[in-house]
Design an enzyme around this catalytic site. Structure first.
Site, PDB file in Angstrom:
ATOM      1  N   SER A  89       0.796  -1.233   0.000  1.00 34.28           N
ATOM      2  CA  SER A  89       0.000   0.000   0.000  1.00 34.28           C
ATOM      3  C   SER A  89       0.827   1.280   0.000  1.00 34.28           C
ATOM      4  O   SER A  89       0.261   2.377  -0.081  1.00 34.28           O
ATOM      5  CB  SER A  89      -0.960   0.013   1.182  1.00 34.28           C
ATOM      6  OG  SER A  89      -2.042  -0.872   0.947  1.00 34.28           O
ATOM      7  N   LYS A 256       3.385   6.927   4.855  1.00 32.80           N
ATOM      8  CA  LYS A 256       2.482   5.940   4.250  1.00 32.80           C
ATOM      9  C   LYS A 256       3.069   4.561   4.454  1.00 32.80           C
ATOM     10  O   LYS A 256       4.233   4.317   4.162  1.00 32.80           O
ATOM     11  CB  LYS A 256       2.302   6.206   2.749  1.00 32.80           C
ATOM     12  CG  LYS A 256       1.295   5.254   2.105  1.00 32.80           C
ATOM     13  CD  LYS A 256      -0.118   5.562   2.575  1.00 32.80           C
ATOM     14  CE  LYS A 256      -1.102   4.430   2.261  1.00 32.80           C
ATOM     15  NZ  LYS A 256      -1.004   3.311   3.235  1.00 32.80           N
ATOM     16  N   THR A 257       2.227   3.667   4.949  1.00 30.21           N
ATOM     17  CA  THR A 257       2.657   2.306   5.230  1.00 30.21           C
ATOM     18  C   THR A 257       2.211   1.341   4.129  1.00 30.21           C
ATOM     19  O   THR A 257       1.372   1.657   3.293  1.00 30.21           O
ATOM     20  CB  THR A 257       2.081   1.827   6.569  1.00 30.21           C
ATOM     21  OG1 THR A 257       0.650   1.899   6.496  1.00 30.21           O
ATOM     22  CG2 THR A 257       2.568   2.687   7.717  1.00 30.21           C
ATOM     23  N   GLY A 258       2.779   0.153   4.178  1.00 30.87           N
ATOM     24  CA  GLY A 258       2.353  -0.931   3.295  1.00 30.87           C
ATOM     25  C   GLY A 258       2.583  -2.250   4.001  1.00 30.87           C
ATOM     26  O   GLY A 258       3.642  -2.452   4.604  1.00 30.87           O
TER      27      GLY A 258
END
Length: 322
Positions: A89, A256-258
Site C-alpha cells: 500500500s 504511508k505504510t504498506g
C-alpha cells in the site's frame, strides 16, 4: 598499624559494596543494551556509525531489508537502497499524487463529489469505507483520498484506477516527475486474485525517499499537495513503525505504510513505511524502510523499522546543520 574502628570497617564495607554493585549494574545494563533491550542509538553521531547500526539491525532480523534516507542538505544514507522491494500500500502515496494531478488538470476540486455503488465495494479485501457504507454513497475526492492515505482502503484505490487515473497513467505520471526505479502495474484486485502480483508494484528505497523529498518541497504549492501532506501527517496505520514519540519527544511525521499477507511458506511479504520527519527546528529528512519476505513476526518487523527510525532521528537531531 592501628586497627580500624567498627565504624570505619562499616564505612569501608559500604564503599566496597557500592563499587561492586556499580560494576555489576554497569555490566548488566551493557548486556541489556547490546541485546536490544534498550535503544543504544544515542551514541550514534556520524553517518558511518548510523550505517553500522542499521547493518547490525539488518543482520539480526530474518528478512530482506532496505533503507534510504535523504537529509535536508542532500546527504544520504542507504542500506540495500538500490534493491527492489514490493510496495504494497505504499504505492497509494504515488497514486494520490497522480489522482491530484488529474483533478488539478481537469479543474476539479477536492470538494467535488462522486458516487460509489455497492458494486464498487468488493468483499474480502481491506475496506473501512465498505464496512461503514456497505451500500455505497456520495463522497468527495477529499474523503476518498483520506481513506486511501490514512486507512489504505483497497476498494477506494481500485475506484480511482477505474474512474480517474488508471494504472498506466499513474505509473507514467510519477515517471514524468523524474522518478525512476519503481513500477506500478497492478491494482488491489489483481494482487488479491494472484498474491504473487504483490511483487509487481515495486520500488527501491532510494526512489521512494527521492519522491518524498521532492514532494516535501512542493507540499504547500496548492490545495492538492497541501491536502496530501496534511492527510499523511494523520496516517492511522503502522503506529509502531516510524514512531511519533522518541524518548518521550513528540515527532512530526507524514508517512504511508504498506503491509503484505503471509505467503504459503509462512513468511510476511512486506512490512513497509515511508515518510518525512520534521525536526523541531524546522529541518527535515525523508526516510524509506522496507522489510520483505520476513520469517519473523509482525512485531519484530515493526520494531526493526522503529529502531532504524530512532537511530536516524537521533543522528539528525544531534547535528545543528544537516
Amino acid at each position: 598499624m592501628s586497627r580500624l574502628s567498627d565504624k570505619d570497617r562499616r564505612i569501608a564495607l559500604l564503599v566496597i559494596l557500592n563499587v561492586v554493585l556499580a560494576a555489576t549494574l554497569g555490566t548488566v545494563i551493557g548486556m541489556y543494551v547490546k541485546s536490544g533491550g534498550l535503544d543504544d542509538t544515542r551514541d550514534a553521531v556520524t553517518l558511518d556509525q548510523v550505517s553500522a547500526q542499521i547493518g547490525a539491525l539488518a543482520d539480526s532480523i530474518d528478512a530482506r531489508v532496505g533503507v534510504a534516507v535523504i537529509f535536508e542538505d542532500g546527504d544520504t544514507l542507504s542500506y540495500a537502497g538500490g534493491d527492489r522491494f514490493p510496495m504494497l500500500s505504499v504505492f497509494k502515496f504515488h497514486q494520490a499524487l497522480a489522482v491530484c494531478d488529474c483533478l488539478r488538470s481537469s479543474g476539479r476540486s477536492l470538494t467535488d463529489k462522486v458516487n460509489l455503488s455497492r458494486n464498487d465495494l468488493a468483499e474480502n479485501t481491506w475496506s473501512p469505507l465498505r464496512d461503514e457504507y456497505p451500500e455505497g454513497g456520495s463522497f468527495s475526492f477529499a474523503e476518498l483520498l483520506d481513506r486511501t492515505l490514512r486507512q489504505s482502503d483497497n476498494n477506494v484505490s481500485d475506484f480511482f484506477f477505474k474512474t480517474l487515473c488508471d494504472i498506466d497513467s499513474t505509473d507514467n505520471y510519477i515517471r514524468s516527475e523524474g522518478i525512476g526505479d519503481f513500477a506500478i502495474s497492478c491494482d488491489e484486485r489483481m494482487m488479491h486474485e494472484d498474491p504473487s502480483r504483490c511483487y509487481d508494484n515495486w520500488t527501491t528505497p532510494v526512489s521512494a525517499a527521492v519522491l518524498l523529498d521532492r514532494f516535501y518541497k512542493v507540499r504547500d504549492l496548492d490545495e492538492y499537495n497541501a491536502f496530501i501532506w496534511q492527510t499523511m501527517a494523520m496516517c492511522d496505520t503502522g503506529r509502531a513503525r516510524i514512531p511519533k514519540y522518541i524518548s518521550g519527544n513528540a515527532i512530526q511525521i507524514a508517512h504511508k505504510t504498506g503491509t503484505g499477507d503471509v505467503d504459503a511458506g509462512g513468511r510476511i511479504m512486506a512490512v513497509n513505511d515511508i515518510g518525512v520527519v520534521a525536526l523541531p527546528d524546522g529541518r527535515h529528512y525523508s526516510i524509506a524502510v522496507f522489510v520483505t519476505d520476513a520469517g519473523c513476526d509482525m512485531a519484530e518487523c515493526e520494531e526493526f523499522i522503529a529502531k532504524v527510525s530512532q537511530s536516524v532521528y537521533r543522528y539528525a537531531s544531534s547535528h545543528g546543520a544537516l
